[in-house]
Design a protein around this motif. Structure first.
Motif, PDB file in Angstrom:
ATOM      1  N   LEU A  28     -25.947 -12.131 -22.480  1.00  0.00           N
ATOM      2  CA  LEU A  28     -26.064 -12.982 -21.302  1.00  0.00           C
ATOM      3  C   LEU A  28     -27.090 -12.416 -20.326  1.00  0.00           C
ATOM      4  O   LEU A  28     -27.953 -13.145 -19.808  1.00  0.00           O
ATOM      5  N   VAL A  29     -27.035 -11.109 -20.081  1.00  0.00           N
ATOM      6  CA  VAL A  29     -27.940 -10.470 -19.119  1.00  0.00           C
ATOM      7  C   VAL A  29     -29.373 -10.448 -19.654  1.00  0.00           C
ATOM      8  O   VAL A  29     -30.327 -10.807 -18.942  1.00  0.00           O
ATOM      9  N   SER A  30     -29.552 -10.020 -20.905  1.00  0.00           N
ATOM     10  CA  SER A  30     -30.904  -9.901 -21.458  1.00  0.00           C
ATOM     11  C   SER A  30     -31.580 -11.264 -21.579  1.00  0.00           C
ATOM     12  O   SER A  30     -32.786 -11.394 -21.315  1.00  0.00           O
ATOM     13  N   ASN A  31     -30.825 -12.294 -21.951  1.00  0.00           N
ATOM     14  CA  ASN A  31     -31.415 -13.631 -22.027  1.00  0.00           C
ATOM     15  C   ASN A  31     -31.737 -14.186 -20.648  1.00  0.00           C
ATOM     16  O   ASN A  31     -32.702 -14.943 -20.488  1.00  0.00           O
ATOM     17  N   ALA A  32     -30.943 -13.813 -19.643  1.00  0.00           N
ATOM     18  CA  ALA A  32     -31.248 -14.232 -18.273  1.00  0.00           C
ATOM     19  C   ALA A  32     -32.572 -13.626 -17.814  1.00  0.00           C
ATOM     20  O   ALA A  32     -33.375 -14.285 -17.141  1.00  0.00           O
ATOM     21  N   ILE A  33     -32.832 -12.375 -18.203  1.00  0.00           N
ATOM     22  CA  ILE A  33     -34.105 -11.731 -17.874  1.00  0.00           C
ATOM     23  C   ILE A  33     -35.258 -12.469 -18.544  1.00  0.00           C
ATOM     24  O   ILE A  33     -36.288 -12.753 -17.919  1.00  0.00           O
ATOM     25  N   SER A  34     -35.086 -12.807 -19.821  1.00  0.00           N
ATOM     26  CA  SER A  34     -36.131 -13.528 -20.553  1.00  0.00           C
ATOM     27  C   SER A  34     -36.412 -14.894 -19.929  1.00  0.00           C
ATOM     28  O   SER A  34     -37.574 -15.290 -19.767  1.00  0.00           O
ATOM     29  N   VAL A  35     -35.350 -15.603 -19.561  1.00  0.00           N
ATOM     30  CA  VAL A  35     -35.499 -16.914 -18.928  1.00  0.00           C
ATOM     31  C   VAL A  35     -36.249 -16.794 -17.601  1.00  0.00           C
ATOM     32  O   VAL A  35     -37.134 -17.604 -17.297  1.00  0.00           O
ATOM     33  N   ALA A  36     -35.918 -15.779 -16.810  1.00  0.00           N
ATOM     34  CA  ALA A  36     -36.587 -15.582 -15.517  1.00  0.00           C
ATOM     35  C   ALA A  36     -38.079 -15.321 -15.714  1.00  0.00           C
ATOM     36  O   ALA A  36     -38.919 -15.860 -14.967  1.00  0.00           O
ATOM     37  N   VAL A  37     -38.430 -14.511 -16.713  1.00  0.00           N
ATOM     38  CA  VAL A  37     -39.838 -14.209 -16.987  1.00  0.00           C
ATOM     39  C   VAL A  37     -40.590 -15.477 -17.394  1.00  0.00           C
ATOM     40  O   VAL A  37     -41.709 -15.737 -16.922  1.00  0.00           O
ATOM     41  N   ILE A  38     -39.979 -16.289 -18.249  1.00  0.00           N
ATOM     42  CA  ILE A  38     -40.629 -17.521 -18.707  1.00  0.00           C
ATOM     43  C   ILE A  38     -40.823 -18.495 -17.556  1.00  0.00           C
ATOM     44  O   ILE A  38     -41.865 -19.161 -17.454  1.00  0.00           O
ATOM     45  N   ILE A  39     -39.849 -18.593 -16.665  1.00  0.00           N
ATOM     46  CA  ILE A  39     -39.984 -19.484 -15.503  1.00  0.00           C
ATOM     47  C   ILE A  39     -41.122 -19.003 -14.600  1.00  0.00           C
ATOM     48  O   ILE A  39     -41.884 -19.823 -14.066  1.00  0.00           O
ATOM     49  N   LEU A  40     -41.250 -17.697 -14.432  1.00  0.00           N
ATOM     50  CA  LEU A  40     -42.357 -17.161 -13.625  1.00  0.00           C
ATOM     51  C   LEU A  40     -43.707 -17.524 -14.241  1.00  0.00           C
ATOM     52  O   LEU A  40     -44.634 -17.908 -13.524  1.00  0.00           O
ATOM     53  N   VAL A  41     -43.818 -17.419 -15.564  1.00  0.00           N
ATOM     54  CA  VAL A  41     -45.057 -17.802 -16.237  1.00  0.00           C
ATOM     55  C   VAL A  41     -45.317 -19.297 -16.065  1.00  0.00           C
ATOM     56  O   VAL A  41     -46.455 -19.722 -15.820  1.00  0.00           O
ATOM     57  N   ALA A  42     -44.261 -20.106 -16.175  1.00  0.00           N
ATOM     58  CA  ALA A  42     -44.403 -21.556 -15.997  1.00  0.00           C
ATOM     59  C   ALA A  42     -44.884 -21.890 -14.584  1.00  0.00           C
ATOM     60  O   ALA A  42     -45.693 -22.813 -14.402  1.00  0.00           O
ATOM     61  N   LEU A  43     -44.405 -21.153 -13.594  1.00  0.00           N
ATOM     62  CA  LEU A  43     -44.853 -21.367 -12.211  1.00  0.00           C
ATOM     63  C   LEU A  43     -46.348 -21.092 -12.086  1.00  0.00           C
ATOM     64  O   LEU A  43     -47.080 -21.823 -11.402  1.00  0.00           O
ATOM     65  N   ILE A  44     -46.810 -20.051 -12.756  1.00  0.00           N
ATOM     66  CA  ILE A  44     -48.245 -19.739 -12.737  1.00  0.00           C
ATOM     67  C   ILE A  44     -49.041 -20.858 -13.409  1.00  0.00           C
ATOM     68  O   ILE A  44     -50.159 -21.181 -13.001  1.00  0.00           O
ATOM     69  N   MET A  45     -48.446 -21.482 -14.427  1.00  0.00           N
ATOM     70  CA  MET A  45     -49.113 -22.555 -15.163  1.00  0.00           C
ATOM     71  C   MET A  45     -49.035 -23.902 -14.457  1.00  0.00           C
ATOM     72  O   MET A  45     -49.618 -24.877 -14.935  1.00  0.00           O
ATOM     73  N   GLY A  46     -48.304 -23.965 -13.346  1.00  0.00           N
ATOM     74  CA  GLY A  46     -48.250 -25.216 -12.585  1.00  0.00           C
ATOM     75  C   GLY A  46     -46.905 -25.884 -12.512  1.00  0.00           C
ATOM     76  O   GLY A  46     -46.790 -27.001 -11.988  1.00  0.00           O
ATOM     77  N   PHE A  47     -45.888 -25.241 -13.045  1.00  0.00           N
ATOM     78  CA  PHE A  47     -44.541 -25.814 -12.947  1.00  0.00           C
ATOM     79  C   PHE A  47     -44.111 -25.888 -11.483  1.00  0.00           C
ATOM     80  O   PHE A  47     -44.222 -24.917 -10.732  1.00  0.00           O
ATOM     81  N   ARG A  48     -43.602 -27.035 -11.082  1.00  0.00           N
ATOM     82  CA  ARG A  48     -43.095 -27.223  -9.726  1.00  0.00           C
ATOM     83  C   ARG A  48     -41.809 -28.036  -9.789  1.00  0.00           C
ATOM     84  O   ARG A  48     -41.658 -28.926 -10.638  1.00  0.00           O
TER      85      ARG A  48
END
Length: 259
Positions: free
Chosen positions: A114-134
């Motif tokens: 649960l914890v490790s996947n939450a970290i992975s999800v947070a990293v992917i969302i940060l990358v998506a924000l850089i790519m224009g996710f809003r």
């Protein structure tokens, strides 16, 4: 009863700390889990995105929920792997010879997932924000998204526990995750189901990933969720309960053999 519960949670905390230390000492597990979904995000947005018609101007927003589910499906394979290695190394025998709650070792792996996947999800969302996710979503909507993802992670983690406890080899422990990773591709994660052939569309619209993706997508876009969230929760809870029962049955059988 309170003493038993206290010892169980303290034992589980120790096991969680042990598993998390293994992960932080070998960060390649989290890196591996995040790299592939991020690569897919980049590929579909910057290479295929212009050719895919989804009815939205921002394909990152459309794509992100499915990518998060793929990341989680990839991540839980490591849970099965670590659990299998612990079973084969004899560490569970040592744990069972100590005055600790027997299921604490298993729950340690589950919470680590649960914890490790939450970290992975947070990293992917940060990358998506850089790519224009809003997202116009408020705090409650984000909390609902987090809850659905956590429930989805727990459901798949208990499936991983079954594989880790039952597999005969390392490859067998992780192989179960391949169909789970592939499942989002036959859903509304990448394209609307309306564009699919009738037989494929029927499957896509009635499998769990589509309802989960649609619920998360609606929450993040600030749109009415409708029945998708209830269908998504029903799928996650149903899978979680069934997988938990089978996993605990397999664990008790292993524990009895050790004893």
């Amino acid at each position: 009863m309170e003493t038993i519960k206290k010892h169980f949670f303290s034992d589980m905390g120790v096991m969680l700390g042990r598993s998390m230390r293994h992960i932080f000492r070998s960060m390649d597990t989290i890196i591996t889990v995040t790299i592939t979904p991020i690569a897919m995000l980049l590929l579909f947005v910057y290479v295929f995105g212009g050719a895919i018609q989804t009815g939205t101007d921002n394909y990152v927003n459309y794509l992100l929920p499915g990518i998060l589910l793929i990341a989680i499906a990839s991540g839980i394979a490591y849970t099965a792997y670590r659990l299998f290695i612990d079973m084969q190394s004899g560490i569970f025998e040592r744990f069972h010879s100590m005055p600790i709650a027997r299921s604490a070792a298993l729950w340690g792996h589950v919470l680590t997932s649960l914890v490790s996947n939450a970290i992975s999800v947070a990293v992917i969302i940060l990358v998506a924000l850089i790519m224009g996710f809003r997202s116009p979503a408020g705090v409650l909507s984000w909390l609902a998204v987090a809850g659905i993802l956590a429930l989805f992670t727990l459901a798949l983690t208990w499936i991983a526990a079954i594989a880790g406890l039952s597999a005969k080899s390392v490859d067998g422990a992780g192989a179960f995750s391949y169909p789970l990773i592939f499942l989002p591709f036959i859903s509304s994660a990448f394209v609307p189901t309306e564009s699919m052939p009738s037989a494929v569309r029927a499957f896509a619209e009635n499998q769990p990933v589509t309802s989960i993706v649609e619920a998360i997508r609606a929450l993040l876009s600030g749109q009415p969720v409708g029945n998708d969230i209830w269908v998504a929760l029903a799928w996650c809870l149903g899978i979680l309960i069934v997988a938990y029962l089978f996993a605990m049955r397999a664990y008790k059988r292993k524990a009895a053999a050790i004893s």
